[in-house]
Design a protein around this motif. Structure first.
Motif, PDB file in Angstrom:
ATOM      1  N   ALA A 162       0.836  -1.198   0.000  1.00  0.00           N
ATOM      2  CA  ALA A 162       0.000   0.000   0.000  1.00  0.00           C
ATOM      3  C   ALA A 162       0.872   1.250   0.000  1.00  0.00           C
ATOM      4  CB  ALA A 162      -0.918   0.000   1.226  1.00  0.00           C
ATOM      5  N   GLY A 163       0.499   2.201  -0.836  1.00  0.00           N
ATOM      6  CA  GLY A 163       1.261   3.443  -0.923  1.00  0.00           C
ATOM      7  C   GLY A 163       2.115   3.491  -2.169  1.00  0.00           C
ATOM      8  N   GLU A 166       2.072   0.321  -4.893  1.00  0.00           N
ATOM      9  CA  GLU A 166       0.803  -0.196  -5.408  1.00  0.00           C
ATOM     10  C   GLU A 166       0.906  -0.591  -6.875  1.00  0.00           C
ATOM     11  OE1 GLU A 166      -2.186   2.692  -4.580  1.00  0.00           O
ATOM     12  OE2 GLU A 166      -2.134   2.372  -2.412  1.00  0.00           O
ATOM     13  N   ALA A 167       1.582   0.235  -7.672  1.00  0.00           N
ATOM     14  CA  ALA A 167       1.732  -0.081  -9.097  1.00  0.00           C
ATOM     15  C   ALA A 167       2.546  -1.359  -9.288  1.00  0.00           C
ATOM     16  CB  ALA A 167       2.388   1.086  -9.829  1.00  0.00           C
ATOM     17  N   ARG A 168       3.561  -1.554  -8.452  1.00  0.00           N
ATOM     18  CA  ARG A 168       4.383  -2.769  -8.546  1.00  0.00           C
ATOM     19  C   ARG A 168       3.556  -4.006  -8.189  1.00  0.00           C
ATOM     20  NH1 ARG A 168       9.854  -1.583  -8.977  1.00  0.00           N
ATOM     21  NH2 ARG A 168      10.360  -3.722  -8.375  1.00  0.00           N
ATOM     22  N   TYR A 169       2.669  -3.864  -7.193  1.00  0.00           N
ATOM     23  CA  TYR A 169       1.775  -4.968  -6.840  1.00  0.00           C
ATOM     24  C   TYR A 169       0.886  -5.327  -8.024  1.00  0.00           C
ATOM     25  CZ  TYR A 169      -2.470  -7.172  -5.078  1.00  0.00           C
ATOM     26  OH  TYR A 169      -3.544  -8.012  -4.924  1.00  0.00           O
ATOM     27  N   PRO A 200      -8.245  -8.220  -5.501  1.00  0.00           N
ATOM     28  CA  PRO A 200      -8.387  -6.944  -6.213  1.00  0.00           C
ATOM     29  C   PRO A 200      -7.048  -6.244  -6.399  1.00  0.00           C
ATOM     30  CG  PRO A 200      -8.996  -6.673  -3.909  1.00  0.00           C
ATOM     31  CD  PRO A 200      -8.726  -8.148  -4.112  1.00  0.00           C
ATOM     32  N   ARG A 201      -6.958  -5.474  -7.451  1.00  0.00           N
ATOM     33  CA  ARG A 201      -5.777  -4.641  -7.676  1.00  0.00           C
ATOM     34  C   ARG A 201      -6.053  -3.247  -7.132  1.00  0.00           C
ATOM     35  NH1 ARG A 201      -3.359  -6.204 -13.649  1.00  0.00           N
ATOM     36  NH2 ARG A 201      -3.761  -8.435 -13.534  1.00  0.00           N
ATOM     37  N   TYR A 202      -4.997  -2.518  -6.914  1.00  0.00           N
ATOM     38  CA  TYR A 202      -5.151  -1.137  -6.457  1.00  0.00           C
ATOM     39  C   TYR A 202      -5.649  -0.280  -7.610  1.00  0.00           C
ATOM     40  CZ  TYR A 202      -2.692  -2.045  -2.071  1.00  0.00           C
ATOM     41  OH  TYR A 202      -2.342  -2.518  -0.831  1.00  0.00           O
ATOM     42  N   LYS A 203      -6.607   0.578  -7.321  1.00  0.00           N
ATOM     43  CA  LYS A 203      -7.092   1.505  -8.342  1.00  0.00           C
ATOM     44  C   LYS A 203      -6.108   2.658  -8.457  1.00  0.00           C
ATOM     45  CE  LYS A 203     -11.996   0.437  -7.775  1.00  0.00           C
ATOM     46  NZ  LYS A 203     -13.350   0.978  -7.472  1.00  0.00           N
ATOM     47  N   ARG A 204      -5.593   2.824  -9.668  1.00  0.00           N
ATOM     48  CA  ARG A 204      -4.592   3.846  -9.908  1.00  0.00           C
ATOM     49  C   ARG A 204      -5.163   4.934 -10.813  1.00  0.00           C
ATOM     50  NH1 ARG A 204      -0.159   4.084  -7.126  1.00  0.00           N
ATOM     51  NH2 ARG A 204       1.120   4.598  -8.936  1.00  0.00           N
ATOM     52  N   GLN A 205      -4.756   6.162 -10.549  1.00  0.00           N
ATOM     53  CA  GLN A 205      -5.181   7.260 -11.402  1.00  0.00           C
ATOM     54  C   GLN A 205      -4.517   7.115 -12.770  1.00  0.00           C
ATOM     55  OE1 GLN A 205      -4.377  11.093  -9.780  1.00  0.00           O
ATOM     56  NE2 GLN A 205      -5.386  12.215 -11.423  1.00  0.00           N
ATOM     57  N   ALA A 206      -5.315   7.215 -13.821  1.00  0.00           N
ATOM     58  CA  ALA A 206      -4.786   7.048 -15.168  1.00  0.00           C
ATOM     59  C   ALA A 206      -3.687   8.072 -15.449  1.00  0.00           C
ATOM     60  CB  ALA A 206      -5.910   7.199 -16.195  1.00  0.00           C
ATOM     61  N   MET A 207      -2.535   7.572 -15.914  1.00  0.00           N
ATOM     62  CA  MET A 207      -1.403   8.445 -16.205  1.00  0.00           C
ATOM     63  C   MET A 207      -1.426   8.817 -17.691  1.00  0.00           C
ATOM     64  SD  MET A 207       1.580   6.600 -13.946  1.00  0.00           S
ATOM     65  CE  MET A 207       2.786   7.847 -14.413  1.00  0.00           C
ATOM     66  N   GLU A 208      -2.363   9.669 -18.065  1.00  0.00           N
ATOM     67  CA  GLU A 208      -2.492  10.084 -19.453  1.00  0.00           C
ATOM     68  C   GLU A 208      -2.244  11.583 -19.550  1.00  0.00           C
ATOM     69  OE1 GLU A 208      -6.221   8.856 -20.938  1.00  0.00           O
ATOM     70  OE2 GLU A 208      -5.870   6.720 -20.573  1.00  0.00           O
TER      71      GLU A 208
END
Length: 390
Positions: A162-163, A166-169, A200-208
């Protein structure tokens, strides 16, 4: 199933102390039954030898199983064996849990089987997954037996990520799931026991990030400024801007794949792919001279492998005052410009090489902004006509 607990006869609590007594001998063998475990008993033979046994009824037939001589088998162990046999008879006919044989640790499993599993992946995917195992999974699961990895272990790992991790998870959990699925196929885990299922996966803000017209102007000016010093790197960036291709597709481009007015790639992230070349992209390729018999359009200094934009891009985007723009954002910006020019989403998907329409659908909100802007301008014009203030 077993002798009644209150049946009359020789009865005693059968332990080690009782088995060491000098029991009376008779002309024929006789039995002493345990007062606590029905069916467990001690046989006393005329020769003076004592034997542990258990009597049970299996499918309508009585059986007496000798467990061992009292001098060879401890009383507690004999009682335990008798209890196990009685339980097996009681559960006969009921579904049994599949017993998984002894398995290696996850570290040993990966060392032995990762090469087999990685054969179904692309080379870049195999490398990325191997890095995920070493950097993210091995510290948490490496010493656990393959059959012992539980959902609780996965949840603890997820919470530890967590923190900042999260993206690596999110990138590593499919790797763990694939490893455990393969372990199931090899009978090292029970079928359907993969603890990654449903995690579940962590919800990440779209990097667009999309370049604005002013930012495009800054990029264009910097490309012209650096063209003399870094001609190959500038050519790659221009092709990325004009085609919306992925970085690796242009960096690793080979002359055999250049078939104007298109690039025909035998393989890509989504399989074989055609990249259409507009007049600007064609002009860029026509200005590149081939280096001897080197197969790459953009070779490095050795001529044995493609060039890399990694270091060049870091410096380039700072000089453009765009430190948050990634190379992949040039692909997003290509799609954004196409949307602004009213190009249908289906056509954009073909230009970008998307296999699934859902992949292109993430750009639909840009089209909504165009419609909303048009509605605002129309309503403003109507309001002025009606003498109202917009």
């Amino acid at each position: 199933m077993v002798p009644a607990a209150k049946k009359q006869g020789n009865r005693a609590f059968l332990d080690g102390n009782f088995a060491r007594r000098n029991l009376p001998l008779k002309a024929s063998e006789y039995c002493i039954w345990d007062t606590e475990l029905a069916g467990f008993g001690l046989r006393v033979r005329p020769t003076g030898n004592y034997y542990w046994f258990v009597r049970l009824r299996h499918r309508g037939k009585h059986r007496r199983i000798t467990l061992g001589k009292t001098t060879d088998l401890d009383a507690a162990l004999a009682r335990s064996q008798a209890r196990r046999l009685l339980a097996e008879v009681a559960l006969d006919g009921l579904p049994k849990r599949v017993v998984v044989r002894s398995t290696p640790t996850m570290n040993d499993f990966v060392a032995t089987y990762f090469e087999d599993l990685s054969r179904v992946w692309k080379a870049s995917t195999a490398k990325r997954n191997a890095d995920a195992w070493r950097g993210d999974l091995a510290p948490h699961f490496g010493d656990i037996l393959v059959a012992d990895v539980t959902k609780a272990d996965v949840v603890r790992w997820r919470d530890a990520c967590a923190g900042e991790r999260e993206a690596r998870y999110n990138r590593a959990i499919p790797v763990l799931a694939a490893l455990l699925n393969y372990a199931e196929a090899l009978k090292m885990r029970r079928k359907g026991s993969n603890p990654c299922r449903g995690m579940p996966r962590y919800k990440r803000q779209a990097m667009e990030r999309y370049l604005t017209p002013r930012e495009y102007a800054r990029v264009g000016a910097e490309l012209r400024a650096q063209e003399a010093e870094f001609p190959a790197q500038v050519a790659i960036l221009r092709l990325l801007l004009f085609t919306g291709a992925r970085r690796g597709e242009i960096e690793g481009l080979r002359w055999d794949w250049v078939k104007p007015p298109r690039l025909v790639l035998p393989d890509s992230k989504t399989g074989p792919k055609v990249i259409w070349l507009n007049s600007q992209a064609l002009a860029v390729l026509e200005g590149i001279a081939r280096v001897g018999k080197c197969p790459y359009v953009f070779p490095d200094r050795t001529g044995t492998k493609p060039i890399s934009l990694e270091k060049c891009w870091e410096n380039f985007r700072r000089r453009c005052a765009l430190p948050d723009v990634r190379l992949h954002d040039l692909r997003h910006s290509f799609a954004s410009t196409a949307i602004m020019d009213d190009v249908p989403l289906a056509t954009i998907g073909k230009l970008l090489g998307h296999v699934l329409p859902e992949t292109t659908a993430k750009y639909a909100h840009l089209a909504d902004e165009i419609v909303a802007d048009a509605a605002k301008r129309i309503s403003g014009s109507l309001a002025n006509s009606l003498g109202l203030h917009a």
